[in-house]
Motif scaffolding. Structure first.
Motif, PDB file in Angstrom:
ATOM      1  N   PHE A  84     112.901  73.966 -15.006  1.00 54.69           N
ATOM      2  CA  PHE A  84     114.084  73.651 -14.202  1.00 54.69           C
ATOM      3  C   PHE A  84     114.921  74.907 -14.034  1.00 54.69           C
ATOM      4  O   PHE A  84     115.232  75.582 -15.009  1.00 54.69           O
ATOM      5  N   VAL A  85     115.243  75.235 -12.775  1.00 56.22           N
ATOM      6  CA  VAL A  85     116.151  76.338 -12.457  1.00 56.22           C
ATOM      7  C   VAL A  85     117.333  75.724 -11.716  1.00 56.22           C
ATOM      8  O   VAL A  85     117.150  75.118 -10.656  1.00 56.22           O
ATOM      9  N   PRO A  86     118.544  75.843 -12.255  1.00 60.91           N
ATOM     10  CA  PRO A  86     119.698  75.238 -11.589  1.00 60.91           C
ATOM     11  C   PRO A  86     119.978  75.885 -10.243  1.00 60.91           C
ATOM     12  O   PRO A  86     119.580  77.022  -9.980  1.00 60.91           O
ATOM     13  N   GLY A  87     120.687  75.141  -9.390  1.00 64.89           N
ATOM     14  CA  GLY A  87     121.132  75.687  -8.113  1.00 64.89           C
ATOM     15  C   GLY A  87     122.001  76.913  -8.351  1.00 64.89           C
ATOM     16  O   GLY A  87     122.725  76.994  -9.338  1.00 64.89           O
ATOM     17  N   GLY A  88     121.945  77.853  -7.431  1.00 60.96           N
ATOM     18  CA  GLY A  88     122.633  79.133  -7.605  1.00 60.96           C
ATOM     19  C   GLY A  88     124.065  79.152  -7.133  1.00 60.96           C
ATOM     20  O   GLY A  88     124.664  80.216  -7.015  1.00 60.96           O
ATOM     21  N   TYR A  89     124.637  77.992  -6.852  1.00 64.34           N
ATOM     22  CA  TYR A  89     126.006  77.930  -6.374  1.00 64.34           C
ATOM     23  C   TYR A  89     126.687  76.772  -7.081  1.00 64.34           C
ATOM     24  O   TYR A  89     126.154  75.665  -7.115  1.00 64.34           O
ATOM     25  N   VAL A  90     127.837  77.021  -7.671  1.00 67.11           N
ATOM     26  CA  VAL A  90     128.608  75.977  -8.345  1.00 67.11           C
ATOM     27  C   VAL A  90     129.799  75.664  -7.451  1.00 67.11           C
ATOM     28  O   VAL A  90     130.530  76.574  -7.035  1.00 67.11           O
ATOM     29  N   MET A  91     129.978  74.378  -7.122  1.00 67.06           N
ATOM     30  CA  MET A  91     131.053  74.007  -6.212  1.00 67.06           C
ATOM     31  C   MET A  91     131.593  72.631  -6.549  1.00 67.06           C
ATOM     32  O   MET A  91     130.942  71.848  -7.234  1.00 67.06           O
ATOM     33  N   GLY A  92     132.783  72.377  -6.058  1.00 64.55           N
ATOM     34  CA  GLY A  92     133.372  71.071  -6.258  1.00 64.55           C
ATOM     35  C   GLY A  92     134.829  71.035  -5.848  1.00 64.55           C
ATOM     36  O   GLY A  92     135.297  71.875  -5.072  1.00 64.55           O
ATOM     37  N   LEU A  93     135.531  70.062  -6.375  1.00 64.62           N
ATOM     38  CA  LEU A  93     136.946  69.874  -6.100  1.00 64.62           C
ATOM     39  C   LEU A  93     137.733  70.074  -7.386  1.00 64.62           C
ATOM     40  O   LEU A  93     137.245  69.773  -8.469  1.00 64.62           O
ATOM     41  N   ALA A  94     138.956  70.571  -7.247  1.00 60.70           N
ATOM     42  CA  ALA A  94     139.808  70.811  -8.408  1.00 60.70           C
ATOM     43  C   ALA A  94     141.251  70.873  -7.935  1.00 60.70           C
ATOM     44  O   ALA A  94     141.550  70.603  -6.762  1.00 60.70           O
TER      45      ALA A  94
END
Length: 165
Positions: A84-94
């Motif tokens: 498993f290789v995680p997605g290369g972009y972390v995003m969301g709401l804050a």
């Protein structure tokens, strides 16, 4: 933590407890970004990981990640997770100073922020939310923005898709 290659993954017919356990397992794998060695290399270079940068910018406890399980997964013939290789972009709401924001950034610990096999796209989630709700969009850029490995695999140079407008 590396993928436990002896671990049996949830399959149809197994109980929901095992499914929830698998969800938490993959979320934990994704939270490890590119792994301890690459995180340490970030720190040695005087840089924070993307999750650390987001945590330093937003109000404590307000970040809700979009797609925390997105990644490139490989399974064996029995349907068990083997890589498993995680997605290369972390995003969301804050929230920043109590105001809602859409936020995201490249994870430099995975292929220098330009993974060739999986990517979460901000224009598919965070940017439209920012526009729809009229909230600021904070883009934290550290990655190189292009993967030559993808070009090698395709046999030609990639051109912009035109869907970023």
């Amino acid at each position: 933590m590396p993928v436990d290659r002896t671990r049996e993954s949830w399959k149809p017919g197994m109980g929901w407890e095992k499914a929830i356990e698998d969800i938490e397992y993959v979320r934990a794998l994704a939270a490890e970004l590119g792994g301890p060695e690459r995180i340490e290399r970030q720190h040695r270079g005087g840089r924070y990981t993307i999750r650390e940068r987001i945590d330093k910018m937003v109000d404590p406890g307000t970040f809700i990640e979009a797609g925390p399980m997105v990644g490139a997964a490989e399974y064996d013939e029995d349907g068990n997770l083997r890589d498993f290789v995680p997605g290369g972009y972390v995003m969301g709401l804050a929230e920043i100073d109590g105001r809602p924001v859409a936020i995201g950034g490249d994870d430099f610990t995975i292929s220098g922020g330009s993974p060739h096999n999986v990517h979460k796209y901000p224009h598919d989630f965070t940017q439209p939310l920012a526009i729809q709700y009229g909230i600021p969009y904070v883009q934290l850029v550290e990655g190189v923005g292009h993967s030559s490995k993808a070009d090698e695999k395709a046999g030609h140079m990639a051109l912009p898709q035109g869907d970023l407008c």
